[in-house]
Enzyme design. Sequence first.
Site, short mmCIF file in Angstrom:
data_model
loop_
_atom_site.label_atom_id
_atom_site.label_comp_id
_atom_site.label_asym_id
_atom_site.label_seq_id
_atom_site.Cartn_x
_atom_site.Cartn_y
_atom_site.Cartn_z
N THR A 50 1.52 -0.01 0.18
CA THR A 50 1.55 -1.48 0.15
C THR A 50 2.38 -2.07 1.28
OG1 THR A 50 3.48 -1.49 -1.31
CG2 THR A 50 1.31 -1.57 -2.37
N ASP A 51 3.35 -1.28 1.78
CA ASP A 51 4.35 -1.88 2.67
C ASP A 51 3.77 -2.41 3.98
OD1 ASP A 51 6.43 -1.70 0.91
OD2 ASP A 51 7.18 0.20 1.67
N THR A 76 2.19 4.71 -2.06
CA THR A 76 2.61 4.88 -3.45
C THR A 76 1.43 5.23 -4.35
OG1 THR A 76 4.49 3.42 -3.17
CG2 THR A 76 3.65 3.63 -5.40
N SER A 129 3.70 4.30 4.15
CA SER A 129 3.16 3.39 5.18
C SER A 129 4.25 2.67 5.97
CB SER A 129 2.17 2.39 4.57
OG SER A 129 2.83 1.32 3.94
#
Length: 322
Positions: free
Chosen positions: A98-99, A16, A65
């Site tokens: 972030t995932d 992101t 990700s």
Amino acid sequence: MQVDTQKIVVLGTGGTIAGRAQAAGDNVGYVAGEVGVQALVDAVPGLAQAAGGALAAEQVAQIDSKDMDGAVWLALAQRVQAHLGDPAVRAVVVTHGTDTVEETAWFLHCVLAAHKPVVLTCAMRPATAVTPDGPQNLLDAMAVARAPGARGVLVVCAGALHGARAVQKVHPYRVDAFASGEAGPLGWVEEGQVRLAQDWPSAPDGWAQAALEKIANGAPWPRVEILTSHAGATGAVADALVRDGVQGLVVAATGNGTVHHALEAALLRAQQAGVAVRLTTRCALGQVVPRAGAPLPLARGLSPVKARIALLLELLGAPAPQ
Ligand code: SIN
């Protein structure tokens, strides 16, 4: 500005932080991994100064990700390793989604002897947001990269500094999306200064470095899947996975490492058939307290996704992490 003779290298992998939305106010309907890392770096006022003057950017991948895989991990680990070995490089910063950043951080922690800082950072809002969080996170990552004594694989997001072992994404939307559970964050970044709550991680030894070399030399990634024990669980999925050739099973067990009896029976069958089984807990905090006579081995306080990585590396010949 104090000019550093060593450079900081920023490796881009997407996420992101590199996301682009059609409308500036849209913080969810964007496409991750669109803006190149050089453009991200160039867009942050004062980033070169925060890096001490010398900054280089390199695109390793450009993905959301959620789609992280072994090929990108290998490419990333090799680029990080090459830069860490270069005396002209002071630190490496990695931009990431972030995932799964907690998985990549743990993987890099396991396979690299990172005596210099490797700072992963990310963002919850796309680069096109009205108020993106990526630029500040990049500035904070630079502050960590240049902090005296910094070492090891670290994650910086929303002003907090986390270690690779404990960090976990805990919120799907909030900018402050990460926590380190009971361990707490290593510290915070405030106005370009790092305030430590704990010491830097102890000198990393890259205990699974040989496993990385095996993969680099063409060994296939072992197949390790994650199962959850829950009300009404059965052994059907575990049995099917064993028939399908799975080599490792990580189980997010209930509470203190208990497993529904039907699933437990299937896991014991799997273990008998030579499949490596590891238990962890599906509880968000704490870790399973070992009990005598438990039939299935524990994953030593790792979350299910990190236990999976540890087992992948074990199956490649690495010792279990302490
Ligand atoms: C991703 O993980 O690549 C998308 C989500 C995010 O970065 O917040």
